[in-house]
Structure formats: C-alpha cells, structure tokens
Design an enzyme around this catalytic site. Sequence first.
Site, mmCIF file in Angstrom:
data_model
loop_
_atom_site.group_PDB
_atom_site.id
_atom_site.type_symbol
_atom_site.label_atom_id
_atom_site.label_comp_id
_atom_site.label_asym_id
_atom_site.label_seq_id
_atom_site.Cartn_x
_atom_site.Cartn_y
_atom_site.Cartn_z
ATOM 1 N N CYS A 198 39.200 82.022 38.475
ATOM 2 C CA CYS A 198 38.718 83.490 38.464
ATOM 3 C C CYS A 198 38.422 83.889 39.835
ATOM 4 C CB CYS A 198 37.581 83.465 37.621
ATOM 5 S SG CYS A 198 37.691 82.784 36.108
ATOM 6 N N HIS A 207 38.828 91.998 33.525
ATOM 7 C CA HIS A 207 38.680 90.740 34.371
ATOM 8 C C HIS A 207 40.235 90.310 34.424
ATOM 9 C CE1 HIS A 207 37.959 87.141 36.449
ATOM 10 N NE2 HIS A 207 37.570 86.454 35.395
#
Lengths: 391, 140
Positions: free
Chosen positions: A87, A336
Amino acid sequence: MRRVAIVGAGQTPYGEFPTLGVKELFAWAFKDMLHSVDKGIDPREIQLAYIGSLSAGSGFQLGQLAALLMGHVGLPHVPAIRVENACASGGFALYSAICAVASGKCDIALAGGIEKMRDVSSTKTKYWLGISGDTEFERLAGLTFAGIYALVASRYMHEFGLTREQLAKVAVKNHRHGAMNPKAQFRREITLEMAVAGAPVAYPLNIWDCCPTTDGAAVVLLCSEERAREFTDHPVYIIGYGAGTDYLAVQDRDCITSFKAARMAAQEAYKQAGVKPEDIDFAEVHDCFTIAEVVAYYDLGFCEKGEAGRLLDEEATSLGGRIPVNVSGGLKSKGHPIGATGCGQAYEVFNQLRGQAKNPERQIKNAEIGLSHNVGGSGGTATVFIYRREG
Amino acid sequence: MGAHISIPMYQRAVKQRYRLVGLKCLKCGKINFPPKAGCKYCGNFDQFEEAQLSGKGKVYSYTIIAGAGAPPEFSEEAAYRRFYPVVLVELDEGPRIVAQLVDVEKDQVEIGMPVELVIRRIYTEEDVIRYGYKFRPKKD
Ligand SMILES: [Zn+2]
C-alpha cells in the site's frame, strides 16, 4: 542534495471504472497533471519515472508495467521503474523520484501510482491483498489485513482505553470530508450510529472501519529548484522526506500500537525539513482502517502516546480544527487504489497548499506546510513527506 | 485459491510449524521464534541452538474474524462457524505468535487469558489437509 519541487500533479477520480483499463486510467491522471503545470511543459522533458503498483505483479500478472504505461502516454524511452511496497508503493515511487532529482541524476522526474482493483472478484482481491504480510504466519492464522489491524485495535483499546465510538469518529470525519471532494469514491456522510453498528469484519473492526477497493491513478511532476520557475511561479517544495521499514509480521514487533517504520520516516522528514509536528498545518494520513489513523497521530507527533482518542473527541483533526487530517476523505472515503495512494496524497497536499482544492468548502485557509504519510501492509514499510508552499 | 506455500507433506519437516522449535541466540540468550537468519534482538548471525518452546502463554491481543474478514481459504470455515477468534499470544519464553483460538465462546476471549498450544486442522486445499498450531484456553 538539491531541493526538489512539485510543479504539477494529477489524479483520476477514485472509484469504479469498468470501461477503462490501466493504460487509460494512467493517461487520465497524466493528462490531468499536464494541465496543472502553470506555464506548461513538453512531456518529453521528463527524464525518469517511478510508478507504484501492487497488483501488476501479484494480481494481474503484468510485468514491466511502468514502461508499458509510459509508452502509452508517448514516452517509451523514458527510463521507467515499477515500485512495489504494498500500500506504500506510491509513496516509495515518490520517495525514489525525489531522491533521483535531489541527487542530480536528473532535473525532471515523474512519480506515479496506479491500481485497478474492481476488475476481479472479492475473493481474488482478498487473496492478493493478503499476501503483503508475513504470509507464512499471519495468513495461516486466518488473518487478512483487517484481522491484523484488528489485533492492533484491540491492544490499543486495552492499553489506552480507546473506545469503539472514538474509532468510529475517524470514519465519520473522513466521510464528511470526502463528501466535499469531487474526486472521492464515496461522497456520502455517515452517522456515528451507523459507524458503530456496521457489519462485523474482524472485531473490533466493522465494515465502516475499512477502506474500499478502488480503481485510480495519480501522478506528480518533480523538478529541481534550478528549473522549477520555468514551469510555475507557485512551486511546492518537498522540504523533508523519510522512509522506514520493519518486520512485516506484527508478531515480530515489540510494540504493536505504534508503527516504528512510520516513526522512523517521520523523524527523518521532520529533521530534514527543520520543522516540528506543531508546525504542520494539515496532513493526509494512511487510514486504510480507522485504527491506522489513530496510530498515525502518535507516530507523526500530533499527540502523546495513547492520546489519539482525545484528539478525535476534540475534533482537532476535523476540517477547521487545529490540525485537519484527511480533508480529501482519506483512504476511507476518497478510496484506496493501492499503488496510487501515496501519489494521490501528494496531489491533495499540492492543491491545498496552492489554494486549488476545487471546492471552496474544503479549502484549508492559509496553509503553508502540509504532510503526507503512506504505510505498506500493517506497518512493514512507510514514507512521510513534508511540503511547503513558496511563492 | 490460497497462499502459495510449500506443500503440507514437506512442511512437516518444518520444526517451527509442527513442534514449536525456536532458536536461542548464544550471544544475547534470547529466543527467536519463528527462527530467523539474524537474531532479532542483537543481530548475531551464526551462533544459535534449538530451543523447544512450551506452547504456553497469555493472550496479548485478539480479534474475532467474521465472514468478510476471512481470507478465501478460510471462508468456508467462517461461513460454517460464523466467526473464529485469532489471538496474538505472548509465550512464557518471550516470543509472540499469532494463531487461531479454539474451544472457546467468542465472548470469553480476553487479553491476558492463559492459553496452550494444540495441533489442529488449518484448512483444506486441493483435497489436502493442512495442519498447524492453534491455541485453546489453558486447562489446569
Ligand atoms: Zn541475540
């Protein structure tokens, strides 16, 4: 090392784009970046590109993604490197590109990130999202990242008395912010009652504590100080940048209520920038789960250890508060798209510092210094950037 | 689809997974579990001896996984049991390890509770059962 400025930034809206592939998404963000350069730029001036993506290798089996994407925007001969740190892939792409310009290797570099997550089943998504931990141990215990962050949340609540309501306040705040952001995936407000009572995912976390899966791309154009004024009279300087790494598995860490990788990255960035946490006017932080934002408050020096709940009760991190956090909506509401997130945060900071937040309701007034914080996995990797508007 | 780890038969040779054998660092005296090439406490690279862990410890943190929180290879179990607890346990010898907690009601799980290790079925993939360690509440 030379000073490095952002002279342009672009981002697609975050959401679900079934009619677009990775090339089109990237081109959309790239074009948005070109339009943001005040005095214009010939894209052929770009000398180096770092592009963050997780699924390219693990979900979709695409190799050499960075070169593929640069070729699509007419720049097949710009050296292009794909960066993968889960991430935090976007944050590490940005970090690498800044280092390249700062070192003098090149004057103009592109940092970008992309993820196309809505093309595969939720089963496949959970499969490849879950592989960025210490798979051999965490995965065999039946954990995904929600479960790992839930372990962090339980311990935090136990040690510091954080309440279920305080966790929910992160989600309520970020949805309120995201509702004002035209590029956010979920532009709707939620109530505290809803946020507390969502369907359980991994106790104490429920569905409202978790960020969505998202399609999206973001790019940032970096330039040496010497050449920045060729492109804009309002550059945003990256005055501090830091990176940190840790054991991937929370079982290997002494402390699980704070992420050492993020603290290391923050300390390095603050030291280089010569500023303190109280000098930061606003921040974009990595809230993949509500507890992640709670943990970030201490890691970034916004509060003492265990005091994050009080910041939320005082609404200190809401728009209009002492230090607004995630005015974009954060990962929670803006979305995201894994590899894009770190560069999307820089896009938000760039626009806020230049007074270009699009919607006046969500523009932070007179901000001079911003910060962004991007975390890989459950704290295995992290980057922190500190930005200042000049001119 | 599951995580691509080594096949179960081969895994049985892995002492850490089936017999909870750690590595004691001969420089600093601390026990590394799971074993690492470099001691996580002092960085020593080559002076270790095997150390059998007792499998007893206390819950350091926990979560209760519900359907949507389970990895795909555990979704059948999550659907069947509706939930399963996962605990981070601090072993009596110091290391912390993460595993499922069995033989317990979900409202009985709490931080600090004494637990002990058992070998149980983890999941079945391609008709091959994968075994490994879990914890259960400690029996006196
Ligand atoms: Zn040692």
